[in-house]
Scaffold this active site. Structure first.
Site, short mmCIF file in Angstrom:
data_model
loop_
_atom_site.label_atom_id
_atom_site.label_comp_id
_atom_site.label_asym_id
_atom_site.label_seq_id
_atom_site.Cartn_x
_atom_site.Cartn_y
_atom_site.Cartn_z
N GLY A 132 0.79 -1.22 0.00
CA GLY A 132 0.00 0.00 0.00
C GLY A 132 0.82 1.27 0.00
O GLY A 132 0.27 2.36 0.20
N GLU B 192 4.95 -6.22 1.78
CA GLU B 192 4.56 -6.84 0.51
C GLU B 192 3.91 -5.82 -0.44
O GLU B 192 2.75 -5.97 -0.80
CB GLU B 192 3.69 -8.07 0.72
CG GLU B 192 2.48 -7.83 1.60
CD GLU B 192 1.63 -9.07 1.82
OE1 GLU B 192 2.16 -10.19 1.77
OE2 GLU B 192 0.42 -8.88 2.03
N GLY C 243 3.09 -3.85 -3.96
CA GLY C 243 2.97 -4.20 -5.38
C GLY C 243 3.17 -2.96 -6.22
O GLY C 243 4.18 -2.78 -6.90
N ARG C 244 2.19 -2.06 -6.15
CA ARG C 244 2.17 -0.88 -7.02
C ARG C 244 3.47 -0.07 -6.97
O ARG C 244 4.01 0.31 -8.00
CB ARG C 244 1.00 0.02 -6.60
CG ARG C 244 0.65 1.10 -7.59
CD ARG C 244 -0.42 2.05 -7.04
NE ARG C 244 -1.66 1.39 -6.67
CZ ARG C 244 -2.69 1.17 -7.50
NH1 ARG C 244 -2.64 1.63 -8.74
NH2 ARG C 244 -3.77 0.55 -7.08
N CYS D 39 -17.12 2.15 -27.16
CA CYS D 39 -18.38 2.86 -27.32
C CYS D 39 -18.99 3.12 -25.94
O CYS D 39 -20.08 2.64 -25.63
CB CYS D 39 -19.34 2.04 -28.16
SG CYS D 39 -18.59 1.49 -29.68
N TYR E 211 -1.22 -2.71 -12.04
CA TYR E 211 -2.69 -2.59 -12.09
C TYR E 211 -3.13 -1.92 -13.40
O TYR E 211 -3.94 -1.00 -13.39
CB TYR E 211 -3.22 -1.81 -10.88
CG TYR E 211 -2.84 -2.43 -9.55
CD1 TYR E 211 -3.49 -3.56 -9.07
CD2 TYR E 211 -1.82 -1.88 -8.77
CE1 TYR E 211 -3.14 -4.13 -7.86
CE2 TYR E 211 -1.47 -2.45 -7.55
CZ TYR E 211 -2.13 -3.57 -7.11
OH TYR E 211 -1.79 -4.13 -5.90
C1 LIG Z 1 -3.05 -5.75 -2.98
C2 LIG Z 1 -2.32 -6.23 -1.79
C3 LIG Z 1 -1.00 -5.86 -1.58
C4 LIG Z 1 -0.27 -4.88 -2.47
O1 LIG Z 1 -0.84 -3.61 -2.40
P1 LIG Z 1 -0.16 -2.39 -3.19
O2 LIG Z 1 -1.09 -1.26 -2.96
O3 LIG Z 1 -0.07 -2.78 -4.62
O4 LIG Z 1 1.19 -2.15 -2.59
C5 LIG Z 1 -0.33 -6.41 -0.51
N1 LIG Z 1 -0.95 -7.29 0.33
C6 LIG Z 1 -2.23 -7.64 0.16
C7 LIG Z 1 -2.85 -8.60 1.09
C8 LIG Z 1 -2.97 -7.13 -0.89
O5 LIG Z 1 -4.25 -7.48 -1.04
#
Ligand SMILES: *Cc1c(COP(=O)(O)O)cnc(C)c1O
Length: 368
Positions: free
Chosen positions: A214, A245, A247-248, A314, A343
């Protein structure tokens, strides 16, 4: 050759372009900033095999959120440490996790834990907590069905007492996304202050606390980055192994969706550029409600005019950016939407209207 030079040389659009060298540099700098916590990558942000392989040397493991992601990551990275999270895990998925050497199962509910216990096979687990902490400024708060409150956690502790084959390793708390470093630290301090005594009371040895992902990505400021140094330095000292953990914040910056202008028109005083492809290839601006940052790769110099960049779908929702300052566009001009590495393609409804899928290009010094 810069990524933009490479994009100007393409002949087929739309295309996704991933700068794998840039990605490696970015993640290695994050790795270097973090001495202490473990770094897992949340595969759901972008599970492209080339991306996973580029990240692998710099992360401690991969977090997956479905049986599909699990099988894919195990095949792509046979030796990776994998954590399996996410709500609604089926029996088939739990069995797959045991079969594919998942290192940690992040348990989401007492019912899920009871089903895992019934399989009577060893597994190492974290219990996912959903606690009412004060969170300032989150883009998305993970309230609702994710994780467990104190009562459900206590229920799990009772199940674990009767299931010696399941080893409780610690707690997991992914509670919000879109937080900057000070807000993340504030949240981490609250999680740790609650989790350490909980783990101690439940006799967990060498405990682990997964603080989730996050970390903020600001689509309005493409050059800004989450302050990993401040975050790493401010994490509370604690007797548990901390794990992150994101991601983004790892993969967003090194992907582009590149396409060409098909038509330019003025309707009721508004200028629209219609682009080849659409948000069925990159839903990000629609889902996040922002203007996707972009660079015009070819256009005459001159005055900027407010232009709305749309795709071929459309539907009035097919908008990449609304009334944004733009040089005068003409058919054939190229536009590269940035911050399309997370994403983006993998959350999009690819086959709506049956347009051709984009090409994919992977840039490395060794060739594309
Ligand atoms: C989506 C998610 C993440 C990654 O979140 P980001 O905003 O992409 O960093 C990590 N842990 C869990 C459990 C998630 O659902």
């Amino acid at each position: 050759m810069t990524p933009y030079d490479h994009m100007r040389g393409l002949t087929r659009f739309p295309a996704y372009v991933y700068d794998l060298d840039g990605l490696r540099e970015h993640v290695s700098s994050i790795r270097n900033a973090l001495d202490g916590p473990e770094l897992f990558y949340a595969a759901k942000a972008n599970p492209d095999p080339a991306i996973l392989r580029s990240l692998a040397p710099y992360v401690d493991g991969i977090e997956v959120a479905s049986g599909g992601e699990l099988a894919h990551v195990r095949e792509t990275l046979p030796e990776a440490r994998i954590a399996f999270g996410g709500p609604g895990k089926t029996d088939e998925e739990l069995a797959l996790a045991l079969g594919l050497r998942v290192e940690r199962v992040h348990v989401e509910s007492p019912y899920e834990l009871a089903r895992l216990a019934k399989m009577a096979r060893p597994a190492d687990i974290l219990l996912r907590a959903n606690l009412r902490f004060h969170i300032e400024g989150a883009a998305l708060q993970m309230s609702g069905p994710f994780g467990m409150d104190e009562d459900a956690l206590a229920h799990c502790a009772r199940i674990l007492n009767d299931s010696p084959q399941l080893k409780l390793r610690g707690l997991h708390a992914h509670l919000a996304s879109g937080l900057d470093a000070p807000a993340m630290l504030d949240l981490a301090a609250q999680i740790v202050a609650w989790a350490v005594p909980w783990l101690d009371a439940h006799g967990v040895e060498d405990p682990e606390i997964n603080l989730g992902g996050g970390m903020a990505v600001d689509y309005g400021a493409p050059d800004s980055r989450f302050d990993w140094k401040t975050y790493a330095n401010g994490l509370p000292a604690c007797p548990a192994t901390l794990r992150l953990e994101p991601g983004r914040a790892l993969t967003a910056y090194h992907g582009w969706y590149v396409t060409e202008v098909l038509d330019v028109k003025t309707t009721h005083g508004e200028t629209y550029a219609v682009l080849r492809g659409g948000t069925h290839h990159m839903r990000t601006p629609v889902t996040k409600g922002h203007d996707q940052p972009f660079t015009v790769l070819s256009a005459e110099e001159g005055d900027l005019r407010e232009t709305t960049l749309v795709g071929q779908l459309c539907t009035p929702k097919d908008v990449f950016a609304s009334n944004v300052p733009c040089p005068r566009l003409r058919p054939g001009d190229l536009i590269a939407f940035g911050m399309a590495g997370a994403y983006a393609w993998n959350i999009s409804h690819h086959d709506f209207l049956m347009h051709p899928h984009p090409d994919f290009h992977y840039l490395t010094a060794g060739g594309a």
